[in-house]
Design a protein around this motif. Sequence first.
Motif, PDB file in Angstrom:
ATOM      1  N   LEU A  90      -2.015  13.355  -2.463  1.00 54.73           N
ATOM      2  CA  LEU A  90      -2.641  12.249  -3.185  1.00 54.73           C
ATOM      3  C   LEU A  90      -2.707  12.512  -4.682  1.00 54.73           C
ATOM      4  CD1 LEU A  90      -4.091   9.527  -3.111  1.00 54.73           C
ATOM      5  CD2 LEU A  90      -6.221  10.748  -2.627  1.00 54.73           C
ATOM      6  N   TRP A  91      -2.877  13.756  -5.076  1.00 52.49           N
ATOM      7  CA  TRP A  91      -2.981  14.101  -6.491  1.00 52.49           C
ATOM      8  C   TRP A  91      -1.743  13.685  -7.286  1.00 52.49           C
ATOM      9  CZ3 TRP A  91       0.464  17.566  -8.798  1.00 52.49           C
ATOM     10  CH2 TRP A  91       1.292  18.289  -7.921  1.00 52.49           C
ATOM     11  N   GLN A  92      -0.601  13.577  -6.601  1.00 58.21           N
ATOM     12  CA  GLN A  92       0.631  13.241  -7.303  1.00 58.21           C
ATOM     13  C   GLN A  92       0.691  11.774  -7.719  1.00 58.21           C
ATOM     14  OE1 GLN A  92       3.746  14.374  -4.601  1.00 58.21           O
ATOM     15  NE2 GLN A  92       3.464  16.571  -4.935  1.00 58.21           N
ATOM     16  N   VAL A  93       0.001  10.918  -6.979  1.00 62.63           N
ATOM     17  CA  VAL A  93       0.176   9.473  -7.184  1.00 62.63           C
ATOM     18  C   VAL A  93      -1.122   8.732  -7.437  1.00 62.63           C
ATOM     19  CG1 VAL A  93       2.281   9.415  -5.800  1.00 62.63           C
ATOM     20  CG2 VAL A  93       0.066   9.086  -4.677  1.00 62.63           C
TER      21      VAL A  93
ATOM     22  N   VAL B 160       6.571   5.549  -7.336  1.00 57.77           N
ATOM     23  CA  VAL B 160       5.546   4.521  -7.166  1.00 57.77           C
ATOM     24  C   VAL B 160       5.721   3.410  -8.195  1.00 57.77           C
ATOM     25  CG1 VAL B 160       3.066   4.043  -7.291  1.00 57.77           C
ATOM     26  CG2 VAL B 160       3.880   6.087  -6.108  1.00 57.77           C
ATOM     27  N   GLU B 161       6.015   3.767  -9.428  1.00 55.69           N
ATOM     28  CA  GLU B 161       6.194   2.758 -10.467  1.00 55.69           C
ATOM     29  C   GLU B 161       7.411   1.879 -10.191  1.00 55.69           C
ATOM     30  OE1 GLU B 161       4.224   1.922 -12.772  1.00 55.69           O
ATOM     31  OE2 GLU B 161       2.801   3.590 -12.785  1.00 55.69           O
ATOM     32  N   VAL B 162       8.499   2.470  -9.709  1.00 62.35           N
ATOM     33  CA  VAL B 162       9.696   1.689  -9.384  1.00 62.35           C
ATOM     34  C   VAL B 162       9.396   0.721  -8.242  1.00 62.35           C
ATOM     35  CG1 VAL B 162      12.055   1.802  -8.484  1.00 62.35           C
ATOM     36  CG2 VAL B 162      11.306   3.412 -10.250  1.00 62.35           C
ATOM     37  N   MET B 163       8.679   1.208  -7.230  1.00 64.45           N
ATOM     38  CA  MET B 163       8.312   0.329  -6.119  1.00 64.45           C
ATOM     39  C   MET B 163       7.467  -0.840  -6.597  1.00 64.45           C
ATOM     40  SD  MET B 163       7.547   2.873  -2.901  1.00 64.45           S
ATOM     41  CE  MET B 163       6.709   4.183  -3.783  1.00 64.45           C
TER      42      MET B 163
ATOM     43  N   LEU C  93       0.836  -1.190   0.000  1.00 65.57           N
ATOM     44  CA  LEU C  93       0.000   0.000   0.000  1.00 65.57           C
ATOM     45  C   LEU C  93       0.875   1.246   0.000  1.00 65.57           C
ATOM     46  CD1 LEU C  93      -2.552  -1.130   2.749  1.00 65.57           C
ATOM     47  CD2 LEU C  93      -2.557  -1.679   0.311  1.00 65.57           C
ATOM     48  N   LEU C  94       0.321   2.313  -0.502  1.00 64.19           N
ATOM     49  CA  LEU C  94       1.029   3.585  -0.517  1.00 64.19           C
ATOM     50  C   LEU C  94       0.503   4.451   0.621  1.00 64.19           C
ATOM     51  CD1 LEU C  94       3.131   5.292  -2.057  1.00 64.19           C
ATOM     52  CD2 LEU C  94       1.214   6.300  -3.308  1.00 64.19           C
ATOM     53  N   HIS C  95       1.399   4.810   1.538  1.00 63.08           N
ATOM     54  CA  HIS C  95       1.060   5.656   2.684  1.00 63.08           C
ATOM     55  C   HIS C  95       1.222   7.105   2.236  1.00 63.08           C
ATOM     56  CE1 HIS C  95       0.674   4.393   7.062  1.00 63.08           C
ATOM     57  NE2 HIS C  95       0.380   5.694   7.094  1.00 63.08           N
ATOM     58  N   VAL C  96       0.132   7.849   2.158  1.00 62.30           N
ATOM     59  CA  VAL C  96       0.199   9.177   1.549  1.00 62.30           C
ATOM     60  C   VAL C  96      -0.747  10.144   2.259  1.00 62.30           C
ATOM     61  CG1 VAL C  96      -1.554   8.572  -0.185  1.00 62.30           C
ATOM     62  CG2 VAL C  96       0.063  10.415  -0.667  1.00 62.30           C
TER      63      VAL C  96
END
Length: 409
Positions: free
Chosen positions: A46-49, A332-335, A38-41
């Motif tokens: 949030l708009w960035q990802v 995010v894409e690399v992760m 999950l992405l902790h944001v």
Amino acid sequence: MTDSSASTPLPPRNVSAPSDRSADASLLPTSPLDGRLLLHVSVSRLWQVRDHVDTNRGGLVLCGNEAINKAMELNRQGFNAPLLVDPELYTSHVATEEAPFPQTEGEGFSFEDPLFDDPLQMSLYRQRAAGVTAAITPTGYIQAEDSDALLAAARQVNALDDPSVIFAAPVDVGWLQEDDCVGQLIGALNLIKGPKALMLGGQMDPLGRFPQAVGNLRRILASVPGVALMRTDLAVFGALAHGASFGSYGAISSLRHIVPPGQPTQSSKAIMRAPHVLFPELMGFFMGSKIADSFASTDSPLCYCLVCEGDGLDRFTSMLGEHQRQAAAHNVEVMGTWLRTVMAAAPGYERQTRWHELCRAAVEHYPILNASIDQKRPFKPDVQLKRWASLIPDVPLTSNSASAGQRTR
């Protein structure tokens, strides 16, 4: 004026588990969070990802003042991946034996039912009203060796008799320093019937503070079924490789660890002139300006993630909104690539070995890269990365290997 919809829980969310898991029934996930990153944001970023969340393997953990409202909004928009809200009381309140779930003001509800005087029950209710996949306990920061506060929190959660609640354990990394403390932490976490999420507190890189911290984290993962690692950095991939049920990765540096309440945030002295960018081959974050300066006289390293599509990593050179958005989306894409690489290996020894090999390859790439660019300020691997690279997985003892060992004696 209050939002009347907040008092009416949304229908339970129907989110499937990752679709690429083994068909073997013994390996199928037991919850929609199992095996996910999950992405902790924060709501403000949030708009960035938002458009780069992998709905098959990922999801969101929202934090910040508007997290509840944003979760409700996403649900109504049809967001189709796991969605959690982190109360993150641990950033401002210390857990005590008397109040492991601290009371806060401004909850926004007024009920005659005394049940809602309980800060734990209130927080869980508000999260469920927003339609989250699972509710997270509003645990205060658990200071090193404060076993009384830890046990008090565990007992209150067990008293709920609700295995769907995620017990947040935001503990100071000092818990990972001594064997006795690690044993106490394992014992307390194993009291919890449902899922539990370990979060680590400490300045800068908590797992880099003690030589034994990474090894002791691995010990916890091996000893506590159903434990997750949340609000972290590189460690989340190591945790998933070593059996964590799921994990969350901080979208920005402040969400990759917990600064203990009351302490000023320590950071590098460098002025933030550009966003932090993941350098895939080095498995580390570096400021975009650092990357651009280092490759000013030579070819820039290229990235082939879905955001970069072959562009150079030297283009993230300012804090302008579009640079921040592209850098965050690239990260995010690399992760996601790392997650697919690690989880493609079979659970256990093979998956741990895959993670070890990734870390070792990254550490070995640093001197090669530095020699090629010949800069006064070379790239340096994080202490934590070097420790993951040095932890070689134990070869599993099978009947065949045991017999072979006997024959060679």
